[in-house]
Write a protein that holds these residues in place. Sequence first.
Motif, PDB file in Angstrom:
ATOM      1  N   PRO A   1      -1.152   5.922  -9.350  1.00 62.05           N
ATOM      2  CA  PRO A   1      -1.533   5.288  -7.972  1.00 62.05           C
ATOM      3  C   PRO A   1      -0.178   4.922  -7.510  1.00 62.05           C
ATOM      4  CG  PRO A   1      -2.335   4.544  -9.727  1.00 62.05           C
ATOM      5  CD  PRO A   1      -1.848   5.632 -10.413  1.00 62.05           C
ATOM      6  N   ILE A   2       0.224   4.974  -6.341  1.00 59.24           N
ATOM      7  CA  ILE A   2       1.541   4.334  -5.819  1.00 59.24           C
ATOM      8  C   ILE A   2       1.223   3.597  -4.525  1.00 59.24           C
ATOM      9  CG2 ILE A   2       3.976   4.653  -5.135  1.00 59.24           C
ATOM     10  CD1 ILE A   2       3.604   5.226  -7.946  1.00 59.24           C
ATOM     11  N   GLU A   3       1.799   2.437  -4.237  1.00 62.24           N
ATOM     12  CA  GLU A   3       1.628   1.818  -3.109  1.00 62.24           C
ATOM     13  C   GLU A   3       2.934   2.143  -2.042  1.00 62.24           C
ATOM     14  OE1 GLU A   3       0.963  -2.335  -3.611  1.00 62.24           O
ATOM     15  OE2 GLU A   3      -1.039  -2.255  -4.104  1.00 62.24           O
ATOM     16  N   GLU A   4       2.461   2.426  -0.878  1.00 65.84           N
ATOM     17  CA  GLU A   4       3.458   2.568  -0.118  1.00 65.84           C
ATOM     18  C   GLU A   4       2.993   1.928   1.559  1.00 65.84           C
ATOM     19  OE1 GLU A   4       2.811   6.921   2.291  1.00 65.84           O
ATOM     20  OE2 GLU A   4       4.182   6.816   0.468  1.00 65.84           O
ATOM     21  N   GLU A   5       4.246   1.713   2.111  1.00 69.49           N
ATOM     22  CA  GLU A   5       3.788   1.386   3.539  1.00 69.49           C
ATOM     23  C   GLU A   5       3.837   2.381   4.559  1.00 69.49           C
ATOM     24  OE1 GLU A   5       6.873  -1.879   4.258  1.00 69.49           O
ATOM     25  OE2 GLU A   5       5.261  -3.460   3.430  1.00 69.49           O
TER      26      GLU A   5
ATOM     27  N   GLU B   1       0.886  -1.086   7.354  1.00 72.65           N
ATOM     28  CA  GLU B   1       0.075  -1.233   6.439  1.00 72.65           C
ATOM     29  C   GLU B   1       0.205  -0.721   4.921  1.00 72.65           C
ATOM     30  OE1 GLU B   1      -3.777   0.327   7.799  1.00 72.65           O
ATOM     31  OE2 GLU B   1      -3.234   2.332   7.140  1.00 72.65           O
ATOM     32  N   THR B   2      -0.012  -1.282   4.040  1.00 76.77           N
ATOM     33  CA  THR B   2       0.259  -0.689   2.601  1.00 76.77           C
ATOM     34  C   THR B   2      -1.084   0.018   2.269  1.00 76.77           C
ATOM     35  OG1 THR B   2       1.409  -2.720   2.022  1.00 76.77           O
ATOM     36  CG2 THR B   2       0.739  -1.414   0.206  1.00 76.77           C
ATOM     37  N   VAL B   3      -0.936   1.266   1.712  1.00 73.46           N
ATOM     38  CA  VAL B   3      -2.045   2.114   1.203  1.00 73.46           C
ATOM     39  C   VAL B   3      -1.589   2.726  -0.259  1.00 73.46           C
ATOM     40  CG1 VAL B   3      -2.601   2.750   3.406  1.00 73.46           C
ATOM     41  CG2 VAL B   3      -0.785   3.930   2.358  1.00 73.46           C
ATOM     42  N   THR B   4      -2.599   3.015  -0.872  1.00 74.52           N
ATOM     43  CA  THR B   4      -2.434   3.521  -2.363  1.00 74.52           C
ATOM     44  C   THR B   4      -2.424   5.020  -2.277  1.00 74.52           C
ATOM     45  OG1 THR B   4      -3.158   1.566  -3.378  1.00 74.52           O
ATOM     46  CG2 THR B   4      -2.991   3.745  -4.552  1.00 74.52           C
TER      47      THR B   4
ATOM     48  N   GLY C   1      -9.164   1.066  -7.631  1.00 77.67           N
ATOM     49  CA  GLY C   1      -8.523  -0.032  -8.029  1.00 77.67           C
ATOM     50  C   GLY C   1      -8.983  -0.086  -9.616  1.00 77.67           C
TER      51      GLY C   1
END
Length: 746
Positions: free
Chosen positions: A475-479, A684-687, A706
Amino acid sequence: MTTRSRPRWRKAVTGFLAAAMAAGALGTAHAADPLVLDHGHIDAFNVTVVDGELVLDLKEDVTGSHVPHAPEDVLLHVKEDAWIDGIPEGYPGAPAGYVLPLTQDQNLIWPGWDTGGVAGSGYTDVEIDISAVDGPGPVYLYTLSGFGTVTPLLEEGDYELPGTLREESPAHTHAQWTFTEPGEYTLTARATATNPATGESITSNTAAYAFSVGDREQPPPVPSSLSIEGLADHYHTGDAMELTAVPNAATDLDHYHWYTRDSAAGDWEAAEGGDGDRYTGTAEIDGQQIKAELLDADHEVVAESAPVTVHIDDHQGEDPGATTLSVEGAAESYRPGDTAELTAVQTPGTELDHYHWFTRGSAEAEWALAGDAGTGADYTFEVAGEADGLQVQARLYDHDHEVVAESEPVTIRVTADDEPGDANGGGPGGNGGAAAGSPTNGGATEGGATNGALDNGGSGNGGAGNGGGEPMCFPIEEEREVPAAPSEALVLDHGHVDAFNVTAEGDGLVLDLKEDVTGSHVRHAPEDVILHVKPDALAEDIPAEYPGSPAGYLLPLTQDPNLIWPGWDTNGVAGSGYTDVEIAVSAVEGPGSVYLYTTNTFGGVVSLLTEGGHELPGTVREESPAHTHAQWTFTEAGQYTLTVQATATDPDTGESVTSDTETYTFAVGDAPVDLETQGGTTTETVTVGRTADGEDCELSDDQVAGGNLAGTGSNLPPLLVGISAALMVTGAAAFAINRRRSAAHA
C-alpha cells in the motif's frame, strides 16, 4: 495632423532649480539632484492613508515596481518627442504643443493618479486640488470618451489647470496632458479625502511637482563621494598594496590626491604612490589610514573617500601549526539514509579555522576532496548503502593555505536493513531464504509470499522472484488532482482590474488576475473570478469606424467608475530578465464577438494585437514592463470564456518561460445567475497498490481498510521501508503530480 521636432530648446535643469528656489517659485524646495524620469508609468498624484493621515506623494514603475518618492525629489521630463504640430481644432492646446497621450507611449512619461491607497480607510471620496501652475504657458488636462470625444476631468468642467480632480471611490486614472510651451513648470497640489458615511475629512501635505518640457541638456554628472577598492583583510609587513578610488558617478574628472596618516589620531600627509585614481604602496604600519580626494578643473575638492585602515598581521607568537587533529562523531555503524555528523577537533585549539575534508572509497584508494563539505570544522552527509568502508579525513590549513594538521582516517560502516544474519533472519541459511522459498518448502504460495517475506522476515530470497509466487503488493499513499468542491466565485462588476497580471516568480511565470476592488493589488486565480459587464455598458450608437459597430457592450479606454476597467500588467517581470511579454488569447467562446483595441492621441482606432486587427483571439505584446488598458466591445449578451497563456522572453539570451493556461469568464448583460463557478482543482491523498518494481497491483481488503498483512506483527508491511528507494530506481517518482493553483495569491 503632422508631427515634427520644433526648434531645439535647451536649458540646464540645475540653473532652473537654482533660480526657482531662489525666487521661491517652487513653494517647497526641490532636491538639488532630483531623480529625472523621462518615460514610463507614473502615478504623479498618489494618495494614501497612512496611520490615519492622508499622504500625497509620487509613485513610479520606472526604477522598480510602485516605488514611492517625495514629489520634490523628482523631475518629470516631457521630451521633445512629445511635440505635435497639428493638434486638431477642438482639442485643448490646438494648434501645437507637447502632448502626453491618454494611452501609454513607452518613449514618454505617462503621468496619472491613484487613490487606491485610501481603500479600507473609510476616506474614499478624494479630491486632488491643483491650486497653482507656474510656467511659460498653459497646461491642459482632459480625457477622451470611447470614441475620441474630448471630455473634462476637472470638477470645474474645464480643461486648463489649475483645477480639481475628484475620485468618489478608489480609482487609478490616466489622462491626456498638453503643455503649450517649452520650459519649466511647477504644479502645486494637495489632496483631501472624505468619509462619505460621516462627512469627516482629512487633508494631505502640500506637494510641488516639477515638469521640464522640451529638449534639455544634462550637465555632466559630478560625483559626490569616492570609495576605495582593493584593500585586503590584512597584510604581512612589506606586502605591496594596490588601491583604486571609485567615484559614485561616471565622470570625466581625473585629478586625484591621495593622503596617509599613521593612525586615526595622526595628521594627514600627501602620499607618495598616488597616480590618478590608483595608489601603490607598501604595508609597513599597522593601523595606517589612507584616503583619496577628487578635484575639479578649479582644483576644488568635489568628492572625498572615507579613510580605509591597513591591518598588518604577521602571525607572530604561538605556532598556529602546533596542534593535532581528530575527527569525532562517527557512529559504530549506520543504516542507509542515516545522517553522519562529523567534527574536526584541535588539541590544543588554535586561531586557525580553515579546513578541507577528504574521502576515499577504501584504505587502498586515493584521497579526493569532499566538494560538498565546505571549509568549516563540521561535515554532515547522508550515508548511502554503498558507503560501507568509506574513509573520511579532515585537514587544517594556515593563512598561507598550507596543511598544518591532518586527522587519522575514520571508517564509515553501513549495515543493510536485512542484515541480522541469524538463523531466522533470512541470511544465507535462514528459513526465509532460498530454502524456504524453494518449491519443496511451500513453492510459489507458501514459500514465495508468506514464509519468505512475512513469517521469517527474510532478505527476499524466498520471495516471489526466487519462489515463483506473485509479486507482493504494497500500500502506497499518493496525491492526485481532483476537481475542487464548487464554491461561490468572486463577481467583479466595477473598478480597476488587471485581468492579465504577469509575474516572474522563481524560475517560472505566473498569469493571474489582480484587482483594486476588494483591496489594493489583490491577486486571484482567474477561474475564481467572474468579470461582469453590466447592462449599463451597452452602447447603441457605436460609430461605423469603431469595432463592434453599430451596437455592443463597451468597456471604455478611460475608467468609468460604474463599470469594470480590465487591462493587463507586466511590471511583475521587471528585474527578472524576462521583460518581453506576449499574452496570447488563444480561444474565445461565447455568443458573439469580442473586440480589443486602443485609440491614438486624437481618437483614431489603433490595433493592439500582434497579428493586426481588433477581434480576439489574438496576442498582445509588451516589449518592456508596462501597465496597459484598452477598449473592449462584446457584441452580444451572455457568458464568454477566454483561454489565455503568457510567455516572457529574455531579449539578451532569447530564453523564454511560459505560464500555465488560464480561463477567464466574462458575464455580459444582466447580473450573472446559475453560472457554473470555476472552482479550480485540489488534491487528495489515496492509497494504491504498488509492487517493489513500481507496477500497479490489487490490494487486499485488509490493506485497503488499513489492516495489517497476516503474521507481520506490525502496522507496516515488511520491506515498506525500502520500497521508496526501489520505486525511485524504477522511475516511480513520476507519480508525483504537478498541481494547479487553486487558491488566490496573497
